[in-house]
Structure formats: structure tokens, C-alpha cells
Enzyme design. Structure first.
Site, PDB file in Angstrom:
ATOM      1  N   THR A   1       0.824  -1.200   0.000  1.00 60.04           N
ATOM      2  CA  THR A   1       0.000   0.000   0.000  1.00 60.04           C
ATOM      3  C   THR A   1       0.862   1.255   0.000  1.00 60.04           C
ATOM      4  O   THR A   1       1.973   1.274   0.527  1.00 60.04           O
ATOM      5  CB  THR A   1      -0.969   0.050   1.209  1.00 60.04           C
ATOM      6  OG1 THR A   1      -0.264   0.484   2.381  1.00 60.04           O
ATOM      7  CG2 THR A   1      -1.619  -1.298   1.455  1.00 60.04           C
TER       8      THR A   1
ATOM      9  N   ASN B   1       4.524  -0.230   8.330  1.00 64.62           N
ATOM     10  CA  ASN B   1       5.744   0.511   8.035  1.00 64.62           C
ATOM     11  C   ASN B   1       5.496   1.997   7.755  1.00 64.62           C
ATOM     12  O   ASN B   1       6.414   2.803   7.859  1.00 64.62           O
ATOM     13  CB  ASN B   1       6.436  -0.143   6.824  1.00 64.62           C
ATOM     14  CG  ASN B   1       7.598   0.674   6.314  1.00 64.62           C
ATOM     15  OD1 ASN B   1       8.597   0.840   6.987  1.00 64.62           O
ATOM     16  ND2 ASN B   1       7.458   1.223   5.114  1.00 64.62           N
TER      17      ASN B   1
ATOM     18  N   SER C   1       8.784   0.240  14.475  1.00 60.11           N
ATOM     19  CA  SER C   1       8.922   1.276  15.488  1.00 60.11           C
ATOM     20  C   SER C   1      10.241   2.002  15.230  1.00 60.11           C
ATOM     21  O   SER C   1      10.558   2.341  14.095  1.00 60.11           O
ATOM     22  CB  SER C   1       8.867   0.631  16.882  1.00 60.11           C
ATOM     23  OG  SER C   1       9.040   1.583  17.901  1.00 60.11           O
TER      24      SER C   1
ATOM     25  N   TYR D   1       8.040  12.696  17.363  1.00 58.05           N
ATOM     26  CA  TYR D   1       8.363  11.404  16.750  1.00 58.05           C
ATOM     27  C   TYR D   1       8.673  10.384  17.843  1.00 58.05           C
ATOM     28  O   TYR D   1       8.147   9.262  17.828  1.00 58.05           O
ATOM     29  CB  TYR D   1       9.553  11.546  15.792  1.00 58.05           C
ATOM     30  CG  TYR D   1       9.919  10.253  15.112  1.00 58.05           C
ATOM     31  CD1 TYR D   1       9.203   9.800  14.015  1.00 58.05           C
ATOM     32  CD2 TYR D   1      10.974   9.470  15.575  1.00 58.05           C
ATOM     33  CE1 TYR D   1       9.525   8.594  13.384  1.00 58.05           C
ATOM     34  CE2 TYR D   1      11.301   8.269  14.959  1.00 58.05           C
ATOM     35  CZ  TYR D   1      10.573   7.838  13.868  1.00 58.05           C
ATOM     36  OH  TYR D   1      10.892   6.647  13.262  1.00 58.05           O
TER      37      TYR D   1
ATOM     38  N   LYS E   1       6.474   6.850  18.713  1.00 56.63           N
ATOM     39  CA  LYS E   1       7.061   5.510  18.747  1.00 56.63           C
ATOM     40  C   LYS E   1       6.987   4.895  20.148  1.00 56.63           C
ATOM     41  O   LYS E   1       6.827   3.678  20.283  1.00 56.63           O
ATOM     42  CB  LYS E   1       8.503   5.540  18.230  1.00 56.63           C
ATOM     43  CG  LYS E   1       8.624   5.927  16.759  1.00 56.63           C
ATOM     44  CD  LYS E   1       7.834   4.991  15.847  1.00 56.63           C
ATOM     45  CE  LYS E   1       8.052   5.276  14.376  1.00 56.63           C
ATOM     46  NZ  LYS E   1       7.289   4.386  13.493  1.00 56.63           N
TER      47      LYS E   1
ATOM     48  N   THR F   1      17.715   6.179   4.137  1.00 60.90           N
ATOM     49  CA  THR F   1      16.494   6.287   3.340  1.00 60.90           C
ATOM     50  C   THR F   1      16.161   7.773   3.299  1.00 60.90           C
ATOM     51  O   THR F   1      16.917   8.606   3.794  1.00 60.90           O
ATOM     52  CB  THR F   1      15.333   5.514   4.012  1.00 60.90           C
ATOM     53  OG1 THR F   1      15.102   6.081   5.305  1.00 60.90           O
ATOM     54  CG2 THR F   1      15.685   4.037   4.174  1.00 60.90           C
TER      55      THR F   1
END
Length: 272
Positions: free
Chosen positions: A32, A83, A134, A148, A152, A183
Site C-alpha cells: 500500500t 511501516n 517502530s 516522533y 514511537k 532512506t
């Protein structure tokens, strides 16, 4: 035996990398993304083995509908990989209400909606594995990532509780806790608060502490991820990256020492 794996946030980063690795070895993947154009290369290469679905995880009804489509298409869902998420950079005081809510909506509530949607499927199967992506920042914290970190930490608490509730149905829960990787998590995917100059020294120290060797190589996670997916007895928590391992070990050692130092106060506060 081939598995059917449902992965959110599959358009780039870990999501796409892991989706491709699963397809390459013969698994079926429901991938997705907000924009499925980014998945067209995988669809072209792997055909019927992949089902690409457009999904905004913030939309609870859409999450349930996506799980229904996946179940109807492949007949089962063996693994859910939550994710989807992004990083919000900025001091806590700088963070607007909209930014704070957006961070929690995607990183926590989106994960919760997908988890709730897939549980009836896995309960009916009497088997399943929910993998929550996580962060080591769900266990320790860094400055200028307050919201953030909080999102988490929330994922950690939810998932640890969930593990005790669903074990009876043959469902396993795993929290993957990566450190930073190269990334675009801290680049194109990231969001920034409106800066207040007073926090510049904290931000500067944070940036200066981020040496190049702190960032892991995304490709190096593939083998580790597949090991978690294939495990007959998967761990509740697994750290990805040596920075995560060292940081958590150090911080938890300090926490235990502090708990012991204040033991008398803790016990006295019980009252009897």
C-alpha cells in the site's frame, strides 16, 4: 512455504525494499501507498504476486477496506508490516497542534487502525504475525524529535500490550526498532516545525553529533527482516543497527542504576 504479507508505506524506503525482497523469493505481497504509481515497476515485474492498493493509513475506514480487499484477493494474510510513518523534526515548544496531531495520526493511529483491521482475519486463521516498524527512539530519545519519539513510545506500549492479548490466538507481535538509515526518512519524507532561534544550539549539537557512520545501509536490513518474518518464535523486540543496540544498552543501564538509587523513595511511597 510462501506467505502473504501486507506492507504499508511500500512506495519507498524500507517498505519498497522489503516488498521487493519478499516478491523475489516467491511470497505474495499486498503493497500500500498513498500513490501506487511508485509501485508500478514491481507490478510490472511480479504481476499477480503483488496487489498494489492506494491507502492513506489515517483513514480508518480505508484501512479496514484495504484489509478486506487483500483477504478477498489472496485468501489470507499471514503477516502485517506496519511501516507507514514519517519524522517530524523540531523542538517540542515549536510544534504546532496540527503538526503534533499529524505525527500521531500517521505513526500511531494509522498503525492502530491496520492492526485492528487485520486481527479478525488472523484470529480466524488462528495464526499471524504483526510487525510494527517502530524505532530505537521508541525506547530512548533524541532532542528535536520529541513528537516522533512520543509516537514511537506509544507504538511500543500498544504493541507490548497487544502481544499479551493475542498470543492465545496464535498471533505474534514484533517491534522492529531501527536506528537512522540512509532512506529519505530525514529528507523528502520528513516534516519541519517553524524554527525558534532559542533552540539553535540544541539543533546544532544534534546535527554535529550525526556522523556519517551512524546511518545504516537500508539493504543490510533485508536479511534481518526476512529472518524475523520466517521465525517460528519471533522476538517481541529486535533492534536494527549497531547505533540502536549501543544506545539502548547504555540508556537502559543508566535507567536501572537510577531506579536503584531511588529505591528507598519508591518503596516508601507505597505506604506499607
Amino acid at each position: 512455504m510462501a506467505k502473504t504479507i501486507f506492507i504499508t508505506g511500500a512506495s519507498r524506503g524500507f517498505g519498497k525494499l522489503w516488498a521487493e525482497a519478499l516478491l523475489k523469493r516467491g511470497d505474495k505481497v499486498v503493497a500500500t501507498a498513498r500513490n501506487t504509481d511508485a509501485l508500478s515497476d514491481l507490478v510490472k515485474q511480479y504481476g499477480n504476486a503483488i496487489l498494489a492498493l492506494e491507502l492513506d493509513v489515517n483513514d480508518r475506514a480505508a484501512c479496514f477496506a484495504a484489509v478486506e480487499k487483500a483477504k478477498a484477493h489472496f485468501g489470507r494474510i499471514d503477516v502485517l508490516v506496519n511501516n507507514a510513518g514519517f519524522g517530524l523534526f523540531g523542538a517540542v515548544e515549536e510544534t504546532s497542534e496540527q503538526e503534533a496531531r499529524a505525527q500521531m495520526e500517521t505513526n500511531f493511529f494509522g498503525l492502530l487502525w491496520l492492526t485492528q483491521a487485520v486481527l479478525p482475519v488472523m484470529r480466524a486463521q488462528q495464526s499471524g504475525h504483526i510487525i510494527q516498524v517502530s524505532s530505537f527512539l521508541g525506547l530512548v530519545t533524541l532532542p528535536v524529535l520529541g513528537l516522533y519519539n512520543a509516537s514511537k513510545f506509544a507504538v511500543e506500549g500498544l504493541s507490548e500490550t497487544l502481544a499479551t492479548e493475542v498470543k492465545q490466538f496464535g498471533i505474534n507481535i514484533t517491534l522492529i526498532e531501527p536506528n537512522g538509515y540512509t532512506t529519505d526518512w530525514s529528507g523528502a519524507s520528513a516534516s519541519q516545525t517553524q524554527a525558534m532561534d532559542i533552540y539553535n544550539p540544541v539543533k546544532q549539537a544534534f546535527q554535529e553529533g550525526a556522523t556519517p557512520d551512524m546511518w545504516g545501509k537500508p539493504e543490510a536490513t533485508i536479511e534481518a527482516f526476512l529472518k524475523v518474518v520466517d521465525s517460528a518464535n519471533p522476538p517481541l523486540r529486535v533492534l536494527f543497527g549497531k547505533v540502536a543496540y549501543n544506545a539502548v544498552k547504555q540508556v537502559y543501564g543508566q535507567r536501572l542504576a537510577s531506579i536503584e538509587e531511588w529505591k528507598d523513595v519508591s518503596v516508601t511511597a507505597h505506604g506499607h
